[in-house]
Each structure stands twice: as C-alpha cells, then as structure tokens.
Design a protein around this motif. Sequence first.
Motif, short mmCIF file in Angstrom:
data_model
loop_
_atom_site.label_atom_id
_atom_site.label_comp_id
_atom_site.label_asym_id
_atom_site.label_seq_id
_atom_site.Cartn_x
_atom_site.Cartn_y
_atom_site.Cartn_z
N PHE A 13 35.07 33.74 40.16
CA PHE A 13 36.03 32.64 40.07
C PHE A 13 36.79 32.49 41.38
CE2 PHE A 13 40.23 30.93 39.19
CZ PHE A 13 39.94 29.82 38.42
N LEU A 14 37.26 33.60 41.93
CA LEU A 14 38.04 33.54 43.18
C LEU A 14 37.18 33.11 44.37
CD1 LEU A 14 40.29 36.71 42.79
CD2 LEU A 14 41.02 34.31 42.73
N ALA A 15 35.89 33.43 44.33
CA ALA A 15 35.01 33.10 45.46
C ALA A 15 34.40 31.71 45.35
CB ALA A 15 33.90 34.14 45.55
N GLU A 16 34.50 31.09 44.19
CA GLU A 16 33.82 29.81 43.94
C GLU A 16 34.46 28.65 44.70
OE1 GLU A 16 32.59 27.16 40.06
OE2 GLU A 16 34.34 28.44 39.94
N GLY A 17 33.63 27.87 45.35
CA GLY A 17 34.07 26.61 45.94
C GLY A 17 35.17 26.74 46.97
N THR A 18 36.01 25.72 47.00
CA THR A 18 37.08 25.67 47.99
C THR A 18 38.45 25.54 47.34
OG1 THR A 18 36.77 23.28 48.22
CG2 THR A 18 35.59 24.68 49.80
N ARG A 19 38.59 26.11 46.14
CA ARG A 19 39.92 26.04 45.52
C ARG A 19 40.92 26.81 46.37
NH1 ARG A 19 37.39 28.98 41.13
NH2 ARG A 19 37.67 27.08 39.93
N THR A 20 42.12 26.34 46.39
CA THR A 20 43.18 27.04 47.11
C THR A 20 43.90 27.97 46.14
OG1 THR A 20 44.74 25.24 46.67
CG2 THR A 20 43.53 25.16 48.76
N ALA A 21 44.82 28.74 46.68
CA ALA A 21 45.65 29.62 45.86
C ALA A 21 47.11 29.39 46.25
CB ALA A 21 45.28 31.08 46.10
N VAL A 22 47.99 29.68 45.34
CA VAL A 22 49.42 29.68 45.64
C VAL A 22 49.78 31.11 46.02
CG1 VAL A 22 51.74 29.32 44.75
CG2 VAL A 22 49.90 27.74 44.12
N PHE A 23 50.37 31.24 47.19
CA PHE A 23 50.74 32.54 47.77
C PHE A 23 52.25 32.64 47.68
CE2 PHE A 23 51.66 35.32 51.41
CZ PHE A 23 50.68 36.30 51.28
N ASP A 42 37.51 39.90 50.29
CA ASP A 42 36.83 41.03 50.92
C ASP A 42 36.86 42.12 49.87
OD1 ASP A 42 35.64 42.84 52.60
OD2 ASP A 42 37.42 43.18 53.83
N GLY A 43 35.81 42.19 49.05
CA GLY A 43 35.85 43.06 47.87
C GLY A 43 36.86 42.47 46.90
N ASP A 44 37.83 43.25 46.49
CA ASP A 44 38.91 42.75 45.64
C ASP A 44 40.11 42.28 46.45
OD1 ASP A 44 37.76 42.99 43.12
OD2 ASP A 44 38.45 45.04 42.84
N ASP A 45 40.13 42.59 47.75
CA ASP A 45 41.24 42.17 48.60
C ASP A 45 41.18 40.68 48.86
OD1 ASP A 45 41.89 44.85 48.72
OD2 ASP A 45 41.42 45.07 50.84
N ARG A 131 46.18 40.96 54.33
CA ARG A 131 45.24 41.55 53.37
C ARG A 131 46.05 41.96 52.15
NH1 ARG A 131 40.23 43.86 53.15
NH2 ARG A 131 39.85 43.36 55.33
N VAL A 132 45.82 41.26 51.06
CA VAL A 132 46.51 41.58 49.81
C VAL A 132 45.67 42.59 49.04
CG1 VAL A 132 47.42 40.70 47.63
CG2 VAL A 132 47.59 39.30 49.71
N ARG A 133 46.24 43.74 48.83
CA ARG A 133 45.57 44.80 48.07
C ARG A 133 46.09 44.73 46.63
NH1 ARG A 133 42.70 47.50 51.75
NH2 ARG A 133 43.50 47.66 53.88
N PRO A 134 45.22 44.28 45.72
CA PRO A 134 45.67 44.04 44.34
C PRO A 134 46.11 45.32 43.63
CG PRO A 134 43.59 42.94 44.78
CD PRO A 134 43.85 43.85 45.94
N GLU A 135 47.17 45.18 42.85
CA GLU A 135 47.62 46.25 41.97
C GLU A 135 47.49 45.85 40.50
OE1 GLU A 135 51.62 47.01 43.35
OE2 GLU A 135 50.88 48.52 44.76
N HIS A 136 47.49 44.53 40.25
CA HIS A 136 47.41 44.04 38.86
C HIS A 136 46.77 42.65 38.86
CE1 HIS A 136 48.53 43.49 34.69
NE2 HIS A 136 49.06 42.31 35.01
#
Length: 145
Positions: A13-23, A42-45, A131-136
């Motif tokens: 889902f995160l890699a699909e297309g060109t959707r943006t994200a709210v940061f 980059d992996g889960d990052d 580089r956002v390293r996910p925790e949740h």
Amino acid sequence: MPEKMTDDQRRAFLAEGTRTAVFATVRPDGRPHAVPVWFALDGDDILVNLGADTVKGKALKENPRVSVVADDPVPPYSFVSVEGVAEIVSDPDDVRLGSELIARRYLGEAGQEVIDGWLAYATSPGKVIVRVRPEHFVAIAKVGG
C-alpha cells in the motif's frame, strides 16, 4: 467492516503509485505541524527529502518523533499510519540515494531529464533525507466498495 493489513499488504500500500503522505512533527512550542510530502520506502523505513532549516527540519532537531499517514481517499477508504523516530541524514551520497528513490517513484514517467532536475534541487545545500524508523503501525484495508 475494515480489516487490518498484513505487513506485506502495508508495504505494498505504501509503495503503490504516487500517493503522498502527511508528515507530522511537533514544533518546539508544542504546536503540531503537518504537511503533505513525497516519500519512498526502504524496507519498513520511510524516506522523505526536506530542507534542514524548514519548519519540519527545525522541529525534528528538537523532537525526532513523527507521524506519517498515507491514505486512499476513495470510499470505503484505506490508510496506513506510522509512528516513529526520524533520523536526519546529511551525508551527500545518502541524500542522493534516498532522493533518487523518491524521484523515480513520483517522476519516473516524466523522463530522466525531469528526474535529474528534481535531483539537483533535492541534493542542493541544506537538503537532507529524513529516515523514519517505525515504532508503531496502524494499517486498515478497505473492504467492499
């Protein structure tokens, strides 16, 4: 009824297309700051290119905790919310590598000349990769519709 995504579904889902994200960051005075951004995985990052002296960049120096949300706005909706810790990466080679991933995602169909132009901007002085390293994660898939 919504369903939780598997890890593979979340990544797709995160890699699909060109959707943006709210940061979203927290300013030093405690106010939230949320803006749409281009990103790559980059992996889960999650990788985001930004200026070190922007509101986002300054906020991250004080508090590296962030939230990143990508969604599909078509009913019945799907989204992935990531909470994590951001690392500011300023090494020129790493900034170029991360920025190239982002450029290829959003500008790949525009051709190499357009990608090169954006990369010149994205790797200019003061630009960094975050580089956002996910925790949740919260990842909900649409069902039906």
